[in-house]
Design an enzyme around this catalytic site. Structure first.
Site, PDB file in Angstrom:
ATOM      1  N   HIS A  24       1.804 -84.044 -36.863  1.00  0.00           N
ATOM      2  CA  HIS A  24       2.416 -83.253 -35.530  1.00  0.00           C
ATOM      3  C   HIS A  24       3.149 -84.128 -35.233  1.00  0.00           C
ATOM      4  O   HIS A  24       4.637 -83.810 -34.058  1.00  0.00           O
ATOM      5  CB  HIS A  24       0.948 -84.165 -35.002  1.00  0.00           C
ATOM      6  CG  HIS A  24       0.427 -82.857 -34.146  1.00  0.00           C
ATOM      7  ND1 HIS A  24       0.292 -82.170 -32.380  1.00  0.00           N
ATOM      8  CD2 HIS A  24      -0.598 -82.343 -35.217  1.00  0.00           C
ATOM      9  CE1 HIS A  24      -0.175 -80.922 -32.570  1.00  0.00           C
ATOM     10  NE2 HIS A  24      -1.276 -80.797 -33.845  1.00  0.00           N
ATOM     11  N   CYS A  29       0.302 -68.444 -35.244  1.00  0.00           N
ATOM     12  CA  CYS A  29       0.769 -69.727 -34.894  1.00  0.00           C
ATOM     13  C   CYS A  29       0.553 -71.178 -35.201  1.00  0.00           C
ATOM     14  O   CYS A  29       1.403 -71.895 -34.497  1.00  0.00           O
ATOM     15  CB  CYS A  29       0.182 -69.860 -33.293  1.00  0.00           C
ATOM     16  SG  CYS A  29      -1.584 -71.038 -33.623  1.00  0.00           S
TER      17      CYS A  29
HETATM   18  C1  PEP Z   1      -2.311 -75.197 -36.765  1.00  0.00           C
HETATM   19  O1  PEP Z   1      -2.997 -76.099 -37.034  1.00  0.00           O
HETATM   20  O2  PEP Z   1      -1.663 -74.557 -37.578  1.00  0.00           O
HETATM   21  C2  PEP Z   1      -2.051 -75.154 -35.594  1.00  0.00           C
HETATM   22  C3  PEP Z   1      -1.491 -74.256 -34.683  1.00  0.00           C
HETATM   23  O3  PEP Z   1      -2.987 -76.165 -34.474  1.00  0.00           O
HETATM   24  P1  PEP Z   1      -2.594 -77.801 -34.611  1.00  0.00           P
HETATM   25  O4  PEP Z   1      -0.807 -77.696 -35.053  1.00  0.00           O
HETATM   26  O5  PEP Z   1      -2.092 -77.939 -33.377  1.00  0.00           O
HETATM   27  O6  PEP Z   1      -3.469 -78.345 -35.319  1.00  0.00           O
END
Ligand code: PEP
Ligand code: MG
Length: 567
Positions: free
Chosen positions: A197, A492
């Protein structure tokens, strides 16, 4: 020596580029976090207790003064936050309690401060509401006092007179979120994986970043001038004037997006933005994104002691929906746990939180939270013009998909889909998509769970790579399920923002790509150069490769246009 040879001799630190952009600036090192001083740390009987108690006052005065200076130099929200923290440091209550603990219990000053602050945090948390929100500020003041008393640099991003490159061993997502792109030119970390993140937040804020740059924080000294290339993942130490000039010229090339994603032969691929908060939504709308493919609703819940009320959520969601009137906004319900812990929800006795109660599993454990969120989404959608789709994170079974779709329908939310982030969901996409209206592949988690590699670990960056053929095969399986049911499948995760990989994803059957808004022009530009059949041929080559490196290399070799586009 010629210029070229000198350039070759310069030290280059290599990591993984997670947010493109080339900048040059002085290094500022992020101080290490402050640890709790050992419980029961007491002074000897010969120690001058009065003098030690006075050190607490001196530290409080110093911290309040430093924070006020920082507030005077800041503006906007940052100024308000710093002023409030300075006032808290200047409040005599905390220092008086700490002094008492030094004099009566003979605790060393830093331990006395820690315990006095813990008491305030406890009281604030019990009071709830506004006070509970302030508990974090007390902890911030506490850490600054402990740093002052133990002669260490103050925690947090240091002040610097000119914009700088922030170098850290590791950086929490919340610390990254608080960075001001006007001050921080780039981020370089030893740790953090490419799909962590921290990387995602840096990307969303448009701060060029290199993660998993092993040894960077030890090799670099404050004020070293570095050239950071957030696409190549390199950090050149003391670059030559020629390198600096070339980097500046490159950073001035601007590409734009005309608002319609398609391949050269006109095959439509929706190019959407990932949005993490209202400010991000405004920037995404301004950049011409066709809509929002992933609205991470966690921003409403993070750093809070209690969940937001339905009214607070409605207001927050409306600000994002308003930016995209008439366009699609896919909002994801709360995805808490593991890399996104929440104070009031996360189960803290799990040994493997990434495999624990997270994503939609949280909603099964605390169903009222999902009900309130769906209620808020429905109210916000009714009040604005956006075409609102809803999806659940971390769906693993057909039953979970069915339950989620049913809960959405109960709130009048008819376009309910699932994120495919777990291999089981990819393999069961047929029956899942017989229930859900669409699927959106979260390649960050799908990679983590396919490769059994923690996305937060920089040391596993080679495994945490969406080019891994096993991951691509699961994308292919998900698209096959979508085609069988006549349902759209998008991506995504961060993979969608890599132009070359985007070509492969389209070839595998993905019909929309959602990414940080700034990546859209590059992805759009490359898609415009390739026919969809060529995307399919390249996808086949990638899926049939035996390693991530081979997949990437074979596709790049077959795309000579990359050199022309500078990608
Ligand atoms: C993913 O896991 O690719 C996603 C888009 O969700 P996050 O990165 O918020 O876990
Ligand atoms: Mg995810």
């Amino acid at each position: 020596m010629t210029g070229g040879t000198e350039d070759e001799a310069r030290q280059v630190i290599t990591g993984i580029g997670v947010c493109p952009g080339t900048v040059v600036g002085p290094v500022v090192l992020m101080p290490e976090a402050i640890d709790e001083p050992a419980p029961g740390l007491r002074m000897g009987p010969r120690e001058d207790h009065e003098a030690q108690a006075r050190r607490v006052d001196a530290a409080a005065e110093q911290v309040a003064g430093d924070l006020q200076c920082a507030a005077d130099a800041a503006d906007g929200d940052a100024r308000d936050v710093l002023e409030a923290t300075a006032a808290m440091a200047a409040d005599p209550t905390l220092a008086a309690d700490a002094r008492r603990r030094v004099l009566d219990e003979h605790l060393v000053p830093e331990r006395a401060v820690w315990e006095a602050a813990e008491e305030v945090v406890r009281q604030f948390t019990e009071l709830g509401g506004y006070f509970a929100e302030r508990a974090r500020d007390v902890a911030d003041v506490r850490d600054r006092l402990v740093a002052a008393l133990t002669d260490r640099p103050a925690p947090g991003v240091p002040e610097h007179t000119e914009p700088f490159v922030l170098v850290a061993y590791d950086l929490a997502p919340s610390a990254t979120a608080a960075l001001d792109p006007a001050r921080v030119l780039a981020i370089v970390t030893d740790g953090a994986g490419p799909t962590s993140h921290t990387a995602i937040v840096a990307n969303a804020k448009g701060i060029p970043a290199v993660v998993a740059a092993t040894g960077a924080s030890a090799a670099l000294a404050p004020e070293d001038v570095v050239l950071v290339d957030g696409a190549a993942g390199t950090v050149v130490v003391h670059p030559s004037p020629e390198q600096v000039a070339a980097a500046r010229a490159r950073s001035q090339q601007v590409r734009t997006f005309d608002g319609t994603g398609r391949t050269r032969d006109g095959h439509r691929v929706q190019l959407l933005a990932n949005v993490g908060d209202p400010a991000g939504a405004a920037a995404a709308a301004a950049s011409g994104a066709e809509g929002v493919g992933l609205f991470r609703s966690e921003f409403c819940f993070l750093d809070r002691e209690q969940p937001p009320t339905v009214e607070e959520q409605v207001a927050a969601y409306r600000t994002v929906f308003r930016e995209f009137g008439g366009r699609k906004v896919v909002i994801r319900t709360l995805d808490s746990g593991a890399d996104k812990p929440l104070h009031f929800l996360t189960v803290d006795d799990e040994e493997n939180p990434a495999l624990g109660v997270r994503g939609l599993r949280t909603a099964a454990r605390w169903p009222e939270l999902l009900e309130q969120q769906l209620d808020a989404i429905a109210q916000a959608a009714a009040a604005e013009e956006a075409e609102v789709w809803v999806m659940a994170p971390m769906v693993s079974t057909v039953g979970e998909a069915e339950w989620f779709v049913e809960r959405c329908r109960a709130h009048g939310l008819d376009v309910a889909g699932v994120m495919v982030e777990v291999p089981s969901a990819a393999l069961l996409s047929g029956p899942i998509l017989a229930r859900a209206a669409f699927a959106s592949i979260g390649t960050n988690d799908l990679t983590q769970y396919t490769m059994a590699a923690d996305r937060l670990l920089g040391s596993l960056a080679e495994l945490s790579d969406p080019w891994q053929p096993a991951v691509l095969r699961l994308v292919e399986a998900t698209c096959a399920g979508g085609a069988q049911q006549g349902r759209p499948v998008g991506v995504c995760g961060e993979a969608a923002s890599q132009p070359v990989l985007a070509v492969v994803l389209v070839g595998l059957g993905v019909s929309s790509l959602s990414m940080t808004a700034r990546a859209i022009p590059d992805v759009a530009a490359l898609l415009r150069e390739v026919d969809v059949d060529e995307c399919r041929r390249l996808a086949r080559l990638a899926v049939d490769a035996e390693s991530a490196a081979q997949a990437r290399a074979v596709v790049r070799e077959n795309l000579p246009v990359l050199a022309e586009l500078g990608l």
